[in-house]
Scaffold this motif. Structure first.
Motif, short mmCIF file in Angstrom:
data_model
loop_
_atom_site.label_atom_id
_atom_site.label_comp_id
_atom_site.label_asym_id
_atom_site.label_seq_id
_atom_site.Cartn_x
_atom_site.Cartn_y
_atom_site.Cartn_z
N ARG A 125 0.83 -1.22 0.00
CA ARG A 125 0.05 -0.19 0.17
C ARG A 125 0.83 1.28 0.08
NH1 ARG A 125 -1.24 4.60 1.58
NH2 ARG A 125 0.26 4.29 2.93
N GLN A 126 0.76 1.98 -0.91
CA GLN A 126 1.30 3.29 -1.29
C GLN A 126 0.78 4.30 -2.08
OE1 GLN A 126 4.88 3.20 -4.01
NE2 GLN A 126 4.61 0.69 -3.42
N THR A 127 1.27 5.50 -2.03
CA THR A 127 0.53 6.73 -2.92
C THR A 127 1.53 6.56 -4.26
OG1 THR A 127 -0.51 7.93 -1.11
CG2 THR A 127 0.25 9.06 -3.25
N ARG A 162 1.99 9.06 -7.83
CA ARG A 162 1.57 10.14 -8.62
C ARG A 162 1.90 10.29 -10.01
NH1 ARG A 162 3.01 11.78 -3.34
NH2 ARG A 162 1.27 12.40 -2.05
N GLN A 180 -3.35 18.79 -9.87
CA GLN A 180 -2.10 18.22 -10.03
C GLN A 180 -2.26 17.44 -11.66
OE1 GLN A 180 -2.74 16.48 -6.18
NE2 GLN A 180 -0.43 16.28 -6.06
N TYR A 182 -7.14 2.04 -1.76
CA TYR A 182 -5.63 1.69 -1.46
C TYR A 182 -5.36 0.19 -1.54
CZ TYR A 182 -3.56 6.28 -1.01
OH TYR A 182 -2.98 7.60 -1.28
N VAL A 208 -4.09 7.64 -5.56
CA VAL A 208 -3.68 8.57 -4.44
C VAL A 208 -4.88 9.42 -4.27
CG1 VAL A 208 -3.17 10.21 -6.61
CG2 VAL A 208 -2.61 11.14 -4.07
N VAL A 209 -5.02 9.31 -2.78
CA VAL A 209 -6.33 10.13 -2.23
C VAL A 209 -5.91 11.58 -2.30
CG1 VAL A 209 -5.84 9.73 0.28
CG2 VAL A 209 -8.08 10.02 -0.57
N ARG A 210 -6.98 12.56 -2.77
CA ARG A 210 -6.69 13.88 -2.85
C ARG A 210 -7.65 14.77 -1.91
NH1 ARG A 210 -7.53 15.62 -7.21
NH2 ARG A 210 -8.42 14.18 -8.62
N GLY A 211 -7.06 15.67 -1.21
CA GLY A 211 -7.80 16.68 -0.73
C GLY A 211 -7.74 17.93 -1.21
N TRP A 212 -6.64 18.20 -2.21
CA TRP A 212 -6.33 19.41 -2.91
C TRP A 212 -7.28 19.37 -4.23
CZ3 TRP A 212 -1.20 20.48 -5.73
CH2 TRP A 212 -1.00 21.80 -6.30
N LEU A 267 -13.75 13.88 -0.64
CA LEU A 267 -12.41 13.68 -1.02
C LEU A 267 -12.38 12.98 -2.30
CD1 LEU A 267 -10.01 13.68 1.07
CD2 LEU A 267 -10.28 11.24 1.58
C1 LIG Z 1 -6.93 13.11 3.60
C2 LIG Z 1 -5.81 13.22 2.57
C3 LIG Z 1 -5.68 14.10 1.52
C4 LIG Z 1 -4.69 14.08 0.88
N1 LIG Z 1 -4.52 14.97 -0.09
C5 LIG Z 1 -3.36 14.65 -1.26
C6 LIG Z 1 -3.39 15.56 -2.30
O1 LIG Z 1 -4.30 16.56 -2.55
N2 LIG Z 1 -2.32 15.27 -3.15
C7 LIG Z 1 -1.49 14.32 -2.98
O2 LIG Z 1 -0.58 14.19 -3.94
N3 LIG Z 1 -1.53 13.43 -2.10
C8 LIG Z 1 -2.45 13.69 -0.98
N4 LIG Z 1 -2.69 12.42 0.04
C9 LIG Z 1 -1.41 11.62 -0.03
C10 LIG Z 1 -0.56 11.77 1.15
O3 LIG Z 1 0.26 12.89 0.81
C11 LIG Z 1 0.13 10.62 1.17
O4 LIG Z 1 -0.61 9.49 1.97
C12 LIG Z 1 1.56 10.64 2.15
O5 LIG Z 1 2.44 11.31 1.59
C13 LIG Z 1 2.10 9.26 2.62
O6 LIG Z 1 2.32 8.46 1.54
P1 LIG Z 1 1.79 7.07 1.46
O7 LIG Z 1 0.40 7.02 1.23
O8 LIG Z 1 2.60 6.52 0.16
O9 LIG Z 1 2.09 6.38 2.46
C14 LIG Z 1 -3.48 12.98 0.80
C15 LIG Z 1 -3.51 11.96 1.89
C16 LIG Z 1 -4.91 11.98 2.99
C17 LIG Z 1 -4.98 10.76 3.76
#
Ligand SMILES: Cc1cc2nc3c(=O)[nH]c(=O)nc-3n(C[C@H](O)[C@H](O)[C@H](O)COP(=O)(O)O)c2cc1C
Length: 199
Positions: A42-44, A46, A120, A156, A167-171, A191
């Motif tokens: 599990r990881q983000t 981009r 993004q 995820y 990738v989950v995004r709040g932006w 979200l």
């Molecule tokens: C509520 C929430 C909002 C987030 N918003 C963004 C975002 O807008 N853009 C982005 O690139 N990553 C976003 N992330 C991803 C985090 O940056 C990422 O989970 C964190 O860097 C840890 O990396 P990992 O998921 O690989 O463990 C968000 C994560 C969460 C939980």
């Protein structure tokens, strides 16, 4: 012309387009990586390729996210069983609402609105942006914000198991999203989550 105005015009125009729903195959509820292995992956992500997701993958992903795994209960828990989320799938071909009972993506708006879902660059490259929309008639946005985390983590883990990136995004610009998805006054995007093949 500003972006919101462009999306409003596109969205209004598309009311007259013929809706093209996507009937999904039955989700495959067996297989995949064992849980501990999926957690290890599990990881983000981009960076995405523009490769489309096939309908079987869409079906499996959406079921894992928020499908029914019992008569009227889902793969994600919700406080007081409110089940207030509506999953919007923003694909290249249009904006769709996931009907978990019918296993169908119901087309709401025709056209590519992926750009409206975030700031993004990858949002227009990856094939899918899932928008988690709270139905405010069932729960307020504050209450919903805890419940959405479970749906996102299901995605995820599915992606980790299936070798997809996410990738989950709040932006994002809330008003832009509401306009593009033609949300009502009682629908709130809480979200967004991008899904696709890793580059
Ligand atoms: C509520 C929430 C909002 C987030 N918003 C963004 C975002 O807008 N853009 C982005 O690139 N990553 C976003 N992330 C991803 C985090 O940056 C990422 O989970 C964190 O860097 C840890 O990396 P990992 O998921 O690989 O463990 C968000 C994560 C969460 C939980």
């Amino acid at each position: 012309m500003n972006k919101v105005l462009v999306f409003t015009i596109m969205a209004s125009f598309c009311i007259f387009c013929t809706a093209q729903d996507i009937t999904l195959p039955q989700p495959q509820k067996t297989g995949g990586k064992p849980l501990m292995e999926a957690l290890s992956h599990r990881q983000t992500t981009r960076e995405y390729s523009d490769r489309e997701l096939d309908n079987q993958t869409l079906s499996d992903l959406l079921w894992a996210a928020y499908g029914f795994n019992r008569e009227d209960k889902r793969t994600a828990p919700s406080a007081n069983d409110k089940q207030e989320f509506i999953l919007y799938a923003v694909l290249k071909s249009g904006v769709y609402v996931y009907d978990a009972k019918e296993n169908t993506l119901i087309q709401k708006v025709k056209g590519d609105f992926r750009a409206a879902t975030g700031k993004q660059d990858f949002v227009t490259v990856a094939p899918l942006n899932l928008v988690y929309v709270a139905d405010l008639t069932k729960n307020d946005a504050g209450g919903a914000s805890a419940n959405v985390g479970f749906i996102s983590q299901n995605v995820y883990l599915y992606c980790a198991s299936a070798g997809l990136g996410t990738v989950v995004r709040g932006w994002y610009d809330k008003e832009e999203v509401k306009t593009a998805l033609q949300l009502s006054a009682t629908e709130e995007p809480v979200l967004i989550q991008t899904v696709g093949y890793k580059k």
